[in-house]
Design a protein around this motif. Structure first.
Motif, PDB file in Angstrom:
ATOM      1  N   ALA A  80      44.086  46.654  54.596  1.00 15.58           N
ATOM      2  CA  ALA A  80      44.242  46.558  53.136  1.00 15.58           C
ATOM      3  C   ALA A  80      42.903  46.604  52.408  1.00 15.58           C
ATOM      4  O   ALA A  80      42.868  46.513  51.180  1.00 15.58           O
ATOM      5  N   GLY A  81      41.812  46.746  53.155  1.00 19.31           N
ATOM      6  CA  GLY A  81      40.508  46.883  52.530  1.00 19.31           C
ATOM      7  C   GLY A  81      39.690  45.610  52.461  1.00 19.31           C
ATOM      8  O   GLY A  81      38.589  45.623  51.899  1.00 19.31           O
ATOM      9  N   ALA A  82      40.186  44.513  53.014  1.00 19.84           N
ATOM     10  CA  ALA A  82      39.418  43.274  53.001  1.00 19.84           C
ATOM     11  C   ALA A  82      38.171  43.416  53.868  1.00 19.84           C
ATOM     12  O   ALA A  82      38.192  44.085  54.902  1.00 19.84           O
ATOM     13  N   ASP A  83      37.104  42.768  53.458  1.00 20.90           N
ATOM     14  CA  ASP A  83      35.875  42.783  54.237  1.00 20.90           C
ATOM     15  C   ASP A  83      35.973  41.875  55.450  1.00 20.90           C
ATOM     16  O   ASP A  83      35.211  42.030  56.409  1.00 20.90           O
ATOM     17  N   GLY A  84      36.889  40.928  55.408  1.00 22.64           N
ATOM     18  CA  GLY A  84      37.100  40.022  56.515  1.00 22.64           C
ATOM     19  C   GLY A  84      38.197  39.036  56.173  1.00 22.64           C
ATOM     20  O   GLY A  84      38.879  39.178  55.151  1.00 22.64           O
ATOM     21  N   VAL A  85      38.376  38.053  57.037  1.00 23.87           N
ATOM     22  CA  VAL A  85      39.384  37.017  56.781  1.00 23.87           C
ATOM     23  C   VAL A  85      38.779  35.646  57.033  1.00 23.87           C
ATOM     24  O   VAL A  85      37.880  35.474  57.863  1.00 23.87           O
ATOM     25  N   GLU A  86      39.275  34.685  56.285  1.00 25.96           N
ATOM     26  CA  GLU A  86      38.939  33.284  56.504  1.00 25.96           C
ATOM     27  C   GLU A  86      40.183  32.570  57.000  1.00 25.96           C
ATOM     28  O   GLU A  86      41.227  32.628  56.364  1.00 25.96           O
ATOM     29  N   ILE A  87      40.077  31.909  58.143  1.00 24.90           N
ATOM     30  CA  ILE A  87      41.183  31.130  58.703  1.00 24.90           C
ATOM     31  C   ILE A  87      41.247  29.802  57.954  1.00 24.90           C
ATOM     32  O   ILE A  87      40.249  29.085  57.874  1.00 24.90           O
ATOM     33  N   HIS A  88      42.422  29.468  57.436  1.00 26.25           N
ATOM     34  CA  HIS A  88      42.571  28.194  56.722  1.00 26.25           C
ATOM     35  C   HIS A  88      42.867  27.098  57.741  1.00 26.25           C
ATOM     36  O   HIS A  88      43.990  26.942  58.199  1.00 26.25           O
ATOM     37  N   GLY A  89      41.831  26.355  58.081  1.00 23.15           N
ATOM     38  CA  GLY A  89      41.992  25.252  59.015  1.00 23.15           C
ATOM     39  C   GLY A  89      41.884  23.906  58.342  1.00 23.15           C
ATOM     40  O   GLY A  89      41.575  22.900  58.994  1.00 23.15           O
ATOM     41  N   LEU A  95      48.207  41.989  38.357  1.00 32.37           N
ATOM     42  CA  LEU A  95      47.334  40.997  37.750  1.00 32.37           C
ATOM     43  C   LEU A  95      46.348  40.413  38.764  1.00 32.37           C
ATOM     44  O   LEU A  95      45.244  40.015  38.400  1.00 32.37           O
ATOM     45  N   ALA A  96      46.747  40.348  40.028  1.00 30.37           N
ATOM     46  CA  ALA A  96      45.854  39.817  41.053  1.00 30.37           C
ATOM     47  C   ALA A  96      44.602  40.689  41.168  1.00 30.37           C
ATOM     48  O   ALA A  96      43.484  40.176  41.308  1.00 30.37           O
ATOM     49  N   ALA A  97      44.776  41.997  41.100  1.00 28.28           N
ATOM     50  CA  ALA A  97      43.632  42.902  41.167  1.00 28.28           C
ATOM     51  C   ALA A  97      42.690  42.664  39.990  1.00 28.28           C
ATOM     52  O   ALA A  97      41.461  42.621  40.157  1.00 28.28           O
ATOM     53  N   LYS A  98      43.236  42.472  38.806  1.00 26.00           N
ATOM     54  CA  LYS A  98      42.405  42.213  37.637  1.00 26.00           C
ATOM     55  C   LYS A  98      41.684  40.883  37.773  1.00 26.00           C
ATOM     56  O   LYS A  98      40.483  40.765  37.496  1.00 26.00           O
ATOM     57  N   TYR A  99      42.405  39.876  38.218  1.00 24.36           N
ATOM     58  CA  TYR A  99      41.864  38.517  38.353  1.00 24.36           C
ATOM     59  C   TYR A  99      40.674  38.489  39.312  1.00 24.36           C
ATOM     60  O   TYR A  99      39.598  37.987  38.968  1.00 24.36           O
ATOM     61  N   TYR A 100      40.840  39.048  40.501  1.00 25.97           N
ATOM     62  CA  TYR A 100      39.748  39.019  41.463  1.00 25.97           C
ATOM     63  C   TYR A 100      38.625  39.975  41.062  1.00 25.97           C
ATOM     64  O   TYR A 100      37.440  39.675  41.260  1.00 25.97           O
ATOM     65  N   GLY A 101      38.981  41.108  40.488  1.00 21.68           N
ATOM     66  CA  GLY A 101      37.960  42.039  40.036  1.00 21.68           C
ATOM     67  C   GLY A 101      37.065  41.446  38.965  1.00 21.68           C
ATOM     68  O   GLY A 101      35.849  41.702  38.937  1.00 21.68           O
ATOM     69  N   GLN A 102      37.635  40.633  38.086  1.00 26.18           N
ATOM     70  CA  GLN A 102      36.849  39.997  37.030  1.00 26.18           C
ATOM     71  C   GLN A 102      35.765  39.077  37.606  1.00 26.18           C
ATOM     72  O   GLN A 102      34.745  38.841  36.962  1.00 26.18           O
ATOM     73  N   ARG A 103      35.996  38.541  38.795  1.00 25.01           N
ATOM     74  CA  ARG A 103      35.123  37.498  39.354  1.00 25.01           C
ATOM     75  C   ARG A 103      34.248  38.011  40.493  1.00 25.01           C
ATOM     76  O   ARG A 103      33.681  37.220  41.244  1.00 25.01           O
ATOM     77  N   HIS A 127      35.693  45.619  45.142  1.00 24.61           N
ATOM     78  CA  HIS A 127      34.645  46.517  45.613  1.00 24.61           C
ATOM     79  C   HIS A 127      34.087  47.394  44.490  1.00 24.61           C
ATOM     80  O   HIS A 127      32.895  47.727  44.493  1.00 24.61           O
ATOM     81  N   SER A 128      34.922  47.733  43.539  1.00 25.57           N
ATOM     82  CA  SER A 128      34.462  48.574  42.432  1.00 25.57           C
ATOM     83  C   SER A 128      33.421  47.865  41.571  1.00 25.57           C
ATOM     84  O   SER A 128      32.636  48.504  40.875  1.00 25.57           O
ATOM     85  N   GLY A 151      28.823  36.145  45.176  1.00 26.29           N
ATOM     86  CA  GLY A 151      28.460  36.807  46.426  1.00 26.29           C
ATOM     87  C   GLY A 151      29.652  37.115  47.294  1.00 26.29           C
ATOM     88  O   GLY A 151      29.705  38.155  47.952  1.00 26.29           O
ATOM     89  N   LEU A 152      30.635  36.204  47.298  1.00 28.35           N
ATOM     90  CA  LEU A 152      31.821  36.393  48.122  1.00 28.35           C
ATOM     91  C   LEU A 152      33.030  35.784  47.435  1.00 28.35           C
ATOM     92  O   LEU A 152      32.972  34.654  46.955  1.00 28.35           O
ATOM     93  N   ILE A 153      34.129  36.539  47.397  1.00 28.27           N
ATOM     94  CA  ILE A 153      35.432  36.030  46.984  1.00 28.27           C
ATOM     95  C   ILE A 153      36.210  35.667  48.234  1.00 28.27           C
ATOM     96  O   ILE A 153      36.331  36.473  49.153  1.00 28.27           O
ATOM     97  N   VAL A 154      36.738  34.444  48.271  1.00 26.28           N
ATOM     98  CA  VAL A 154      37.733  34.082  49.275  1.00 26.28           C
ATOM     99  C   VAL A 154      39.055  33.943  48.525  1.00 26.28           C
ATOM    100  O   VAL A 154      39.175  33.147  47.600  1.00 26.28           O
TER     101      VAL A 154
END
Length: 357
Positions: A166-175, A38-46, A89-90, A50-53
């Protein structure tokens, strides 16, 4: 004057627009921290933003705070995240995995090893947390040794490498939001007398070391960080030196050439222009509770390069399209925010789905 729908360069990527899906905990991973289908569907829908975090994702066993949050440090986690990054990405989207170490915001019943949380100092946050047994008070955390602090820095870097695998374009550090990095920043949570406590430079040291380690591991141009200056939740009090600490921290982080800085703003309006001047790269601004009519104001004024939104993107898979044509927005249903099934997760209708046949 920039427009929300203009492309923008962020790190090594050119994003299609200046709208960002803010990180939001959804608590729907498997018990071992592997994201489900479901996570793949959820993020893919959105993915039209410009960027998903992504939601906060623990970099280690010690990093977990809540039930059924995802991890990114095992082979199973990597395989699970591959489905999600591929889905984004799709649809032509870009996706950064947020690395979140909860620190003292953790209950033993929610973690794989059932140990108390770790933190800069052995100071309880004075709040409760939902567990499988219901709400429970959070116990006093164990203070990290200097060696363990350095290992935690290494854990962040390892998780960043796994995120890229895992295919992420990058990471955001949660500070931000009273988790481990902000616990080091705040004197109310950090009473250390070593190189990680006391002075502004010492309390900012952990955040800077994490950012440097990740940048060295995966590249500064796909490393980012989120901060929330002035946040007072869960026992966090940054004291009178708080604004000056952030001025120092932002200036030091700017030297690293990171992909972006993500600010969650809840006060101290006078600090934002200083951050804008100190930060040379892409700046994302998040204002919780911002009304629809103010969407785009910070990009238009030049205070930010991008704006991030949470609940509006959560409830509207076609958020970008709705903004473009000034269409009504779905309302977000709080009862579906944390845990559950597809209800109020992947079943919010798009405009085309909402219209009668």
């Amino acid at each position: 004057m920039s427009n929300l729908f203009d492309p923008v360069r962020v790190g090594r990527f050119t994003l299609a627009n200046r709208l960002v899906m803010a990180p939001m905990t959804r608590s729907r991973a498997q018990l071992d921290g592997t994201p489900g289908d479901l996570a793949a569907k959820y993020y893919g829908q959105r993915a039209s933003v410009g960027l998903i975090v992504t939601e906060g994702t623990q970099p280690s066993e010690d990093g977990q705070g809540y039930l059924t949050t995802p991890g990114i440090y095992t082979d199973a986690h990597v395989e699970g995240w591959k489905n999600t990054t591929a889905a984004a990405h799709s649809k032509g989207g870009r996706i950064f995995i947020q690395l979140m170490h909860a620190g003292r915001m953790s209950h033993p019943d929610n973690t794989p090893h059932h140990r108390p949380g770790v933190a800069p100092s052995a100071i309880a946050p004075g709040t409760g947390m939902f567990t499988a047994k219901g709400m429970q008070d959070l116990p006093t955390p164990r203070a990290l040794t200097v060696e363990e602090v350095r290992q935690t820095v290494a854990d962040f870097a390892f998780a960043a490498r796994r995120a890229v695998e895992a295919g992420a374009d990058g990471v955001e550090i949660h500070g931000a939001n009273a988790y481990l990095i902000q616990q080091f920043i705040a004197p109310s949570a950090n009473t250390r007398t070593d190189e990680y406590g006391g002075s502004i430079e010492n309390r900012a040291r952990f955040a800077i070391e994490v950012a440097k380690a990740i940048a060295a591991e995966i590249g500064a141009d796909r490393t980012a960080i989120r901060l929330s200056p002035g946040t007072t939740m869960w026992g966090i009090d940054e004291g009178v030196q708080g604004p000056d600490l952030y001025r120092y921290l932002v200036a030091e982080l700017d030297k690293l050439g990171l992909a972006y800085l993500h600010i969650m703003h809840q006060g101290n309006e006078s600090l934002l222009p200083d951050i804008r001047k100190l930060w040379q790269g892409a700046l994302i601004l998040n204002r919780p509770g911002r009304p629809r009519e103010q969407v785009g104001a910070d990009v238009a004024s030049g205070l930010a390069d991008l704006e991030s939104y949470g609940a509006m993107v959560l409830a509207n898979p076609d958020f970008v399209e709705r903004l473009k044509i000034n269409a009504p927005m779905n309302e977000a249903h709080r009862e579906g925010f944390f845990g559950g099934t597809e209800r109020f997760y992947t079943d919010y209708p798009t405009l085309s789905e909402a219209l009668p046949a």
